[in-house]
Design a protein around this motif. Sequence first.
Motif, PDB file in Angstrom:
ATOM      1  N   TRP A 384       0.832  -1.207   0.000  1.00  0.00           N
ATOM      2  CA  TRP A 384       0.000   0.000   0.000  1.00  0.00           C
ATOM      3  C   TRP A 384       0.871   1.264   0.000  1.00  0.00           C
ATOM      4  O   TRP A 384       0.607   2.216  -0.741  1.00  0.00           O
ATOM      5  CB  TRP A 384      -0.919  -0.019   1.218  1.00  0.00           C
ATOM      6  CG  TRP A 384      -1.730   1.239   1.378  1.00  0.00           C
ATOM      7  CD1 TRP A 384      -2.784   1.648   0.614  1.00  0.00           C
ATOM      8  CD2 TRP A 384      -1.533   2.252   2.371  1.00  0.00           C
ATOM      9  NE1 TRP A 384      -3.274   2.843   1.058  1.00  0.00           N
ATOM     10  CE2 TRP A 384      -2.524   3.246   2.145  1.00  0.00           C
ATOM     11  CE3 TRP A 384      -0.649   2.421   3.426  1.00  0.00           C
ATOM     12  CZ2 TRP A 384      -2.630   4.379   2.943  1.00  0.00           C
ATOM     13  CZ3 TRP A 384      -0.753   3.547   4.208  1.00  0.00           C
ATOM     14  CH2 TRP A 384      -1.733   4.516   3.961  1.00  0.00           C
ATOM     15  N   ALA A 391      -6.251   1.151  -1.257  1.00  0.00           N
ATOM     16  CA  ALA A 391      -6.596   1.232   0.161  1.00  0.00           C
ATOM     17  C   ALA A 391      -7.718   0.267   0.524  1.00  0.00           C
ATOM     18  O   ALA A 391      -7.853  -0.124   1.694  1.00  0.00           O
ATOM     19  CB  ALA A 391      -6.988   2.655   0.529  1.00  0.00           C
ATOM     20  N   TRP A 395      -7.995  -1.777   4.074  1.00  0.00           N
ATOM     21  CA  TRP A 395      -9.127  -1.669   4.994  1.00  0.00           C
ATOM     22  C   TRP A 395      -9.837  -3.011   5.163  1.00  0.00           C
ATOM     23  O   TRP A 395     -10.330  -3.327   6.248  1.00  0.00           O
ATOM     24  CB  TRP A 395     -10.102  -0.604   4.505  1.00  0.00           C
ATOM     25  CG  TRP A 395      -9.576   0.792   4.654  1.00  0.00           C
ATOM     26  CD1 TRP A 395      -9.279   1.680   3.664  1.00  0.00           C
ATOM     27  CD2 TRP A 395      -9.263   1.448   5.893  1.00  0.00           C
ATOM     28  NE1 TRP A 395      -8.792   2.850   4.189  1.00  0.00           N
ATOM     29  CE2 TRP A 395      -8.770   2.746   5.558  1.00  0.00           C
ATOM     30  CE3 TRP A 395      -9.327   1.087   7.221  1.00  0.00           C
ATOM     31  CZ2 TRP A 395      -8.367   3.662   6.508  1.00  0.00           C
ATOM     32  CZ3 TRP A 395      -8.914   1.999   8.179  1.00  0.00           C
ATOM     33  CH2 TRP A 395      -8.447   3.265   7.832  1.00  0.00           C
TER      34      TRP A 395
END
Length: 476
Positions: A384, A391, A395
């Motif tokens: 990332w 993203a 997450w």
Amino acid sequence: MNGLLHEAAHWLVGVAEAIAVAVIVTGLLQNLLYLWQLLLAARALAQDPSIGAPAVLWRRFADAAPPITLMAPAYNEALTIVESIRSLLALQYPNFEVIVVNDGSKDETLKVLVEAFELTPTHRHYPLAAPCAAIRGLYAGAKQPRLLVIDKENGGKADALNAALNLSRAPIVCSMDADSLLEPDALLRAVRPFVDDPERTIAVGGTIRIANGCKIAFGRVVEVGAPRNVLALLQTVEYLRAFLMARLAWSRISALTIISGAFGLFRRQAVLDVGGYSHGTVGEDMELVVKLHKHYRRLGKPYRIGFTPEPVCWTEAPESWSVLARQRARWHRGALETFFRHRDMILNPGYGRIGLVGFGHILLVDVLGPIIEIFGYVLIPAFWLLGLLSADYLWAMLAVTFGFGIVISVGALALEEAELRRFPDAKSLLILMGAAVLENFGYRQINNFWRVRGAWQFVTGAQGWGTMTRRGFKTS
């Protein structure tokens, strides 16, 4: 040149996404499995409620309860052994014997036992049915007819248990640690499956609880409390999840692969039929249970290996990171030793649920899980930061890791309070609730690093237990 760079970058993005998907899917499968265990355990507790009053328990089971031998290996336990054995001799059970095995202690374990209980050398005929190191002497005393002490050459815990197994005269044996504390009615509660189903039941495990933070007097936990040490507090939540949730669930579907060496009841003849406890492993408790499954599956005989949450054994949890790290690495190494020693059972339908579900669970959670999760911790944030991963994947991993973990930990604590109510005050419950949330942010991740260390020790052939320093129970 630009085209090659673009293809290489595209390939790296594809690899990063594939790794991210593998990590997320593995974590999701593990957490769905934990959620299923929680629901199954809740159902089991609802269908088989606890017998609260000890007097009721005694009236229902005392007359039918078979004799039991408590087997307590001891190595360098001079400071605590006398109090521990006195608490065992005071258990509420109609017919039992305590065999303490001094496994070549280098301190004065044998001396303090002989002096405290006024023991003298004795003789007892016994077969060498299970392999063990040389027995140097037996000790007994007129004032404590239930107590027998074996003095033998050092051979390790499995070897000491085999010595006690040879000397036992009872049909049921209870393996335990000499520095653990059983609740007064623990044996009577644990023996229930042997009374209810005497033909099939060959092994039963009980609950292990953390004694750190509890008040102890005369070898008894007289007041339950939450530990003040943060590390012991996190382990309290961990033990609740492992015993009340996981082992109860696996027992419910007849796929239980481990009974804790700190507290488990076994039919003596069944243990002798599989050769006793195995040497050359630090996971002798799991190894024995798997051997029993394998033996009875091959014979095609009906049997039952179960877990009951009511009987409780209290143990001291490590309060230092170094000691806990050695313990968890050793536990994981023992699990891998058993798994690969019986690799012919892996996903083998010939062994029924234990081969397909039990060993499948070990493969996912113990063999592959730690390595994949460690890769996830390192690679997904790195990808990332390098811009190789969106993203969304980051997450998703965080949601799977932390969200499910909090739900499962809090759910296990709620299950304990709803069904067993061991913690006496709201303050302790609030502290444990906080720990159930906190353990997901660092502690569980560190545990995976310890498990990977255990895997490395297994691969490199490391042996031994390592130094396990204990502070000793604080008495009031």
